[in-house]
Write a protein that holds these residues in place. Structure first.
Motif, PDB file in Angstrom:
ATOM      1  N   TYR A  95     -11.606 -43.843 -19.160  1.00 61.00           N
ATOM      2  CA  TYR A  95     -11.678 -42.440 -18.762  1.00 61.00           C
ATOM      3  C   TYR A  95     -11.102 -42.275 -17.360  1.00 61.00           C
ATOM      4  CZ  TYR A  95     -14.942 -42.177 -22.665  1.00 61.00           C
ATOM      5  OH  TYR A  95     -15.514 -42.254 -23.917  1.00 61.00           O
ATOM      6  N   PRO A  96     -10.233 -41.289 -17.140  1.00 59.09           N
ATOM      7  CA  PRO A  96      -9.732 -41.047 -15.779  1.00 59.09           C
ATOM      8  C   PRO A  96     -10.876 -40.621 -14.865  1.00 59.09           C
ATOM      9  CG  PRO A  96      -8.436 -39.846 -17.430  1.00 59.09           C
ATOM     10  CD  PRO A  96      -9.666 -40.348 -18.122  1.00 59.09           C
ATOM     11  N   VAL A  97     -10.785 -40.975 -13.590  1.00 58.99           N
ATOM     12  CA  VAL A  97     -11.791 -40.496 -12.643  1.00 58.99           C
ATOM     13  C   VAL A  97     -11.400 -39.147 -12.062  1.00 58.99           C
ATOM     14  CG1 VAL A  97     -12.586 -42.801 -11.999  1.00 58.99           C
ATOM     15  CG2 VAL A  97     -10.758 -41.732 -10.683  1.00 58.99           C
ATOM     16  N   ARG A  98     -10.118 -38.821 -12.091  1.00 59.87           N
ATOM     17  CA  ARG A  98      -9.671 -37.561 -11.513  1.00 59.87           C
ATOM     18  C   ARG A  98     -10.023 -36.401 -12.438  1.00 59.87           C
ATOM     19  NH1 ARG A  98      -4.072 -35.964  -8.510  1.00 59.87           N
ATOM     20  NH2 ARG A  98      -4.210 -33.696  -8.777  1.00 59.87           N
ATOM     21  N   PRO A  99     -10.753 -35.408 -11.956  1.00 61.07           N
ATOM     22  CA  PRO A  99     -11.085 -34.245 -12.783  1.00 61.07           C
ATOM     23  C   PRO A  99      -9.812 -33.568 -13.292  1.00 61.07           C
ATOM     24  CG  PRO A  99     -12.407 -34.261 -10.787  1.00 61.07           C
ATOM     25  CD  PRO A  99     -11.358 -35.324 -10.608  1.00 61.07           C
ATOM     26  N   GLY A 100      -9.820 -33.234 -14.565  1.00 62.43           N
ATOM     27  CA  GLY A 100      -8.680 -32.547 -15.153  1.00 62.43           C
ATOM     28  C   GLY A 100      -7.664 -33.458 -15.799  1.00 62.43           C
ATOM     29  N   ALA A 101      -7.654 -34.734 -15.447  1.00 68.64           N
ATOM     30  CA  ALA A 101      -6.753 -35.676 -16.100  1.00 68.64           C
ATOM     31  C   ALA A 101      -7.260 -35.921 -17.521  1.00 68.64           C
ATOM     32  CB  ALA A 101      -6.683 -36.985 -15.329  1.00 68.64           C
ATOM     33  N   GLU A 102      -6.360 -35.991 -18.466  1.00 68.53           N
ATOM     34  CA  GLU A 102      -6.749 -36.061 -19.868  1.00 68.53           C
ATOM     35  C   GLU A 102      -6.951 -37.499 -20.341  1.00 68.53           C
ATOM     36  OE1 GLU A 102      -4.139 -33.916 -22.400  1.00 68.53           O
ATOM     37  OE2 GLU A 102      -4.423 -32.006 -21.359  1.00 68.53           O
ATOM     38  N   THR A 103      -7.943 -37.672 -21.212  1.00 71.08           N
ATOM     39  CA  THR A 103      -8.133 -38.952 -21.874  1.00 71.08           C
ATOM     40  C   THR A 103      -7.148 -39.061 -23.031  1.00 71.08           C
ATOM     41  OG1 THR A 103      -9.788 -38.034 -23.371  1.00 71.08           O
ATOM     42  CG2 THR A 103     -10.586 -38.967 -21.314  1.00 71.08           C
ATOM     43  N   SER A 104      -6.997 -40.271 -23.540  1.00 69.27           N
ATOM     44  CA  SER A 104      -6.131 -40.454 -24.704  1.00 69.27           C
ATOM     45  C   SER A 104      -6.806 -39.865 -25.938  1.00 69.27           C
ATOM     46  CB  SER A 104      -5.858 -41.934 -24.930  1.00 69.27           C
ATOM     47  OG  SER A 104      -7.028 -42.604 -25.394  1.00 69.27           O
ATOM     48  N   GLU A 105      -6.016 -39.606 -26.970  1.00 70.55           N
ATOM     49  CA  GLU A 105      -6.577 -39.073 -28.211  1.00 70.55           C
ATOM     50  C   GLU A 105      -7.593 -40.030 -28.812  1.00 70.55           C
ATOM     51  OE1 GLU A 105      -3.605 -37.956 -31.004  1.00 70.55           O
ATOM     52  OE2 GLU A 105      -2.633 -36.497 -29.670  1.00 70.55           O
ATOM     53  N   THR A 106      -7.317 -41.322 -28.716  1.00 72.86           N
ATOM     54  CA  THR A 106      -8.246 -42.316 -29.277  1.00 72.86           C
ATOM     55  C   THR A 106      -9.590 -42.246 -28.585  1.00 72.86           C
ATOM     56  OG1 THR A 106      -6.440 -43.821 -29.863  1.00 72.86           O
ATOM     57  CG2 THR A 106      -8.641 -44.779 -29.665  1.00 72.86           C
ATOM     58  N   VAL A 107      -9.575 -42.228 -27.259  1.00 73.45           N
ATOM     59  CA  VAL A 107     -10.829 -42.184 -26.497  1.00 73.45           C
ATOM     60  C   VAL A 107     -11.566 -40.871 -26.755  1.00 73.45           C
ATOM     61  CG1 VAL A 107     -11.816 -42.164 -24.174  1.00 73.45           C
ATOM     62  CG2 VAL A 107      -9.980 -43.765 -24.740  1.00 73.45           C
ATOM     63  N   ALA A 108     -10.832 -39.770 -26.790  1.00 70.38           N
ATOM     64  CA  ALA A 108     -11.458 -38.470 -27.034  1.00 70.38           C
ATOM     65  C   ALA A 108     -12.125 -38.425 -28.401  1.00 70.38           C
ATOM     66  CB  ALA A 108     -10.413 -37.362 -26.918  1.00 70.38           C
ATOM     67  N   SER A 109     -11.591 -39.175 -29.354  1.00 73.64           N
ATOM     68  CA  SER A 109     -12.142 -39.149 -30.714  1.00 73.64           C
ATOM     69  C   SER A 109     -13.531 -39.762 -30.803  1.00 73.64           C
ATOM     70  CB  SER A 109     -11.199 -39.888 -31.670  1.00 73.64           C
ATOM     71  OG  SER A 109     -11.238 -41.300 -31.462  1.00 73.64           O
ATOM     72  N   TRP A 110     -13.939 -40.514 -29.780  1.00 74.71           N
ATOM     73  CA  TRP A 110     -15.261 -41.130 -29.820  1.00 74.71           C
ATOM     74  C   TRP A 110     -16.372 -40.142 -29.503  1.00 74.71           C
ATOM     75  CZ3 TRP A 110     -13.141 -45.520 -26.248  1.00 74.71           C
ATOM     76  CH2 TRP A 110     -12.227 -46.295 -26.990  1.00 74.71           C
ATOM     77  N   GLY A 111     -16.029 -38.967 -28.969  1.00 74.17           N
ATOM     78  CA  GLY A 111     -17.027 -37.941 -28.732  1.00 74.17           C
ATOM     79  C   GLY A 111     -17.284 -37.672 -27.259  1.00 74.17           C
ATOM     80  N   ALA A 112     -17.993 -36.586 -27.023  1.00 70.99           N
ATOM     81  CA  ALA A 112     -18.310 -36.165 -25.659  1.00 70.99           C
ATOM     82  C   ALA A 112     -19.681 -36.683 -25.247  1.00 70.99           C
ATOM     83  CB  ALA A 112     -18.271 -34.641 -25.569  1.00 70.99           C
ATOM     84  N   PHE A 113     -19.893 -36.766 -23.940  1.00 70.77           N
ATOM     85  CA  PHE A 113     -21.183 -37.209 -23.412  1.00 70.77           C
ATOM     86  C   PHE A 113     -21.300 -36.733 -21.977  1.00 70.77           C
ATOM     87  CE2 PHE A 113     -18.092 -40.417 -22.381  1.00 70.77           C
ATOM     88  CZ  PHE A 113     -18.397 -40.805 -21.087  1.00 70.77           C
ATOM     89  N   THR A 114     -22.509 -36.805 -21.448  1.00 75.47           N
ATOM     90  CA  THR A 114     -22.742 -36.463 -20.044  1.00 75.47           C
ATOM     91  C   THR A 114     -22.929 -37.742 -19.253  1.00 75.47           C
ATOM     92  OG1 THR A 114     -23.813 -34.376 -20.632  1.00 75.47           O
ATOM     93  CG2 THR A 114     -24.251 -35.254 -18.432  1.00 75.47           C
ATOM     94  N   ALA A 115     -22.068 -37.961 -18.268  1.00 79.26           N
ATOM     95  CA  ALA A 115     -22.128 -39.185 -17.469  1.00 79.26           C
ATOM     96  C   ALA A 115     -23.292 -39.142 -16.488  1.00 79.26           C
ATOM     97  CB  ALA A 115     -20.824 -39.377 -16.710  1.00 79.26           C
ATOM     98  N   ASP A 116     -23.937 -40.275 -16.290  1.00 77.01           N
ATOM     99  CA  ASP A 116     -24.960 -40.383 -15.253  1.00 77.01           C
ATOM    100  C   ASP A 116     -24.281 -40.185 -13.904  1.00 77.01           C
ATOM    101  OD1 ASP A 116     -27.685 -40.733 -14.874  1.00 77.01           O
ATOM    102  OD2 ASP A 116     -27.487 -42.862 -14.383  1.00 77.01           O
ATOM    103  N   ASP A 117     -24.909 -39.422 -13.015  1.00 72.89           N
ATOM    104  CA  ASP A 117     -24.235 -39.052 -11.774  1.00 72.89           C
ATOM    105  C   ASP A 117     -24.682 -39.857 -10.556  1.00 72.89           C
ATOM    106  OD1 ASP A 117     -26.751 -38.032 -11.390  1.00 72.89           O
ATOM    107  OD2 ASP A 117     -26.124 -35.948 -11.087  1.00 72.89           O
TER     108      ASP A 117
END
Length: 336
Positions: free
Chosen positions: A290-312
């Motif tokens: 996952y990119p650390v820069r906000p707004g940078a896009e993940t790959s289609e493969t990584v995005a296919s695994w689903g969304a989640f909320t990262a521990d902050d």
């Protein structure tokens, strides 16, 4: 007629002064060169600055300490917060003042003293058998200590940096005693003695030796691109548990400038390039992270695994708890 020595010396110095210095960045990397080649190639294509990569699986900090001010290394690239913090603590890195890095990399993924900066992140998730585990059964890390998972979990060594980071996060959220109780519960639920790497645990699920395992997200992408391991990957779901009072545990790959850095200006350009949108997307796609820069896009493969909320939680806070995590694993003899 002979030419005076002073004239020859003056001409030589003039020639040296007129010759452009070689623009280069020397990198000590704990990631294999082929994994970072796309990003170093892109940097050279954009800037004309060459990169030289030395791969060091172990002993990066020790090597820099031994080399001292004579070190040729400008940049280190590592794969875990523990290794980044170890380098900072050993005094082999230096603080970097860069508005671009501070602006593009969230505070949770950079050193408060600006001695290291995250490049990509990965989540520590659960791989679960598609045949034997209902995805709705796993929502929290805490639940992995439940006796319903007795004899059903596989994992690599408890003292590996990835598992120590997760346990450090458990300490952060619940305190030392509760984290120790959780680690003991996790151990009690193991199907076999801790062994192998994260991919080996998925293979064990595929072979029916266990039903769930801990692992980093990017290994799914690596398995899918390996013909011998595709079947393993296709036998599991990627699940994103969270802490009961937080999010999904994240770790980081990062970069830091060495204390010696003979090519400091070019090294800074490389670090700032790593935080650019283009570089973030290239690096994240190649390594399924996952990119650390906000707004940078993940790959289609990584995005296919689903969304989640990262521990902050700031990762340096977790690094400070690593000795406690190691003590717990040793006290309960997790690998025994």
């Amino acid at each position: 007629m002979s030419v005076p020595a002073k004239t020859i010396q003056a001409a030589t110095l003039a020639l040296i002064a007129a010759t452009p210095a070689l623009a280069e960045v020397n990198i000590y990397s704990q990631r294999q060169p082929e994994l970072i080649a796309p990003i170093t190639d892109a940097f050279t294509a954009q800037t004309g600055i060459e990169t030289n990569v030395v791969y060091l699986d172990e002993g990066l900090t020790e090597r820099l300490s031994a080399e001292g001010s004579r070190s040729p290394a400008d940049i280190i690239m590592t794969v875990d917060i523990a290794r980044l913090s170890q380098a900072v603590d050993a005094g082999v890195t230096q603080a970097v003042e860069s508005p671009a890095l501070v602006e593009n990399i969230p505070a949770a993924f950079r050193d408060p003293g600006n001695e290291w900066f995250g490049v990509t992140t990965r989540a520590r998730i659960v791989y679960a058998s598609k045949e034997r585990v209902d995805p709705s059964e796993i929502t929290t890390y805490e639940d992995l200590a439940s006796d319903k998972w007795e004899g059903r979990i596989c994992t690599r060594s408890g003292t590996h940096p990835y598992n120590l980071a997760l346990l450090s996060a458990m300490i952060h959220h619940h305190g030392y005693d509760a984290a120790k109780e959780w680690a003991q519960g996790l151990k009690d639920n193991l199907a076999r003695k801790p062994q192998g790497n994260d991919r080996a645990q998925v293979r064990a699920i595929w072979a029916g030796e266990c039903d769930i395992s801990l692992g980093n997200t990017y290994y799914m992408g690596k398995m899918l691109e390996d013909e011998e391991q595709t079947a393993w990957a296709e036998s599991v779901n990627v699940l994103f548990p969270a802490f009961e009072d937080g999010g999904t545990h994240m770790n980081v790959s990062g970069a830091a400038m060495t204390a010696a850095a003979p090519n400091r200006e070019d090294a800074l350009k490389f670090m700032e390039f790593l935080a650019s949108s283009d570089a973030q997307e290239i690096y994240a796609e190649v390594n399924y992270e996952y990119p650390v820069r906000p707004g940078a896009e993940t790959s289609e493969t990584v995005a296919s695994w689903g969304a989640f909320t990262a521990d902050d939680v700031n990762l340096m806070d977790l690094a400070a708890l690593r000795p406690d995590a190691l003590r717990i694993m040793e006290e309960i003899d997790f690998d025994g």
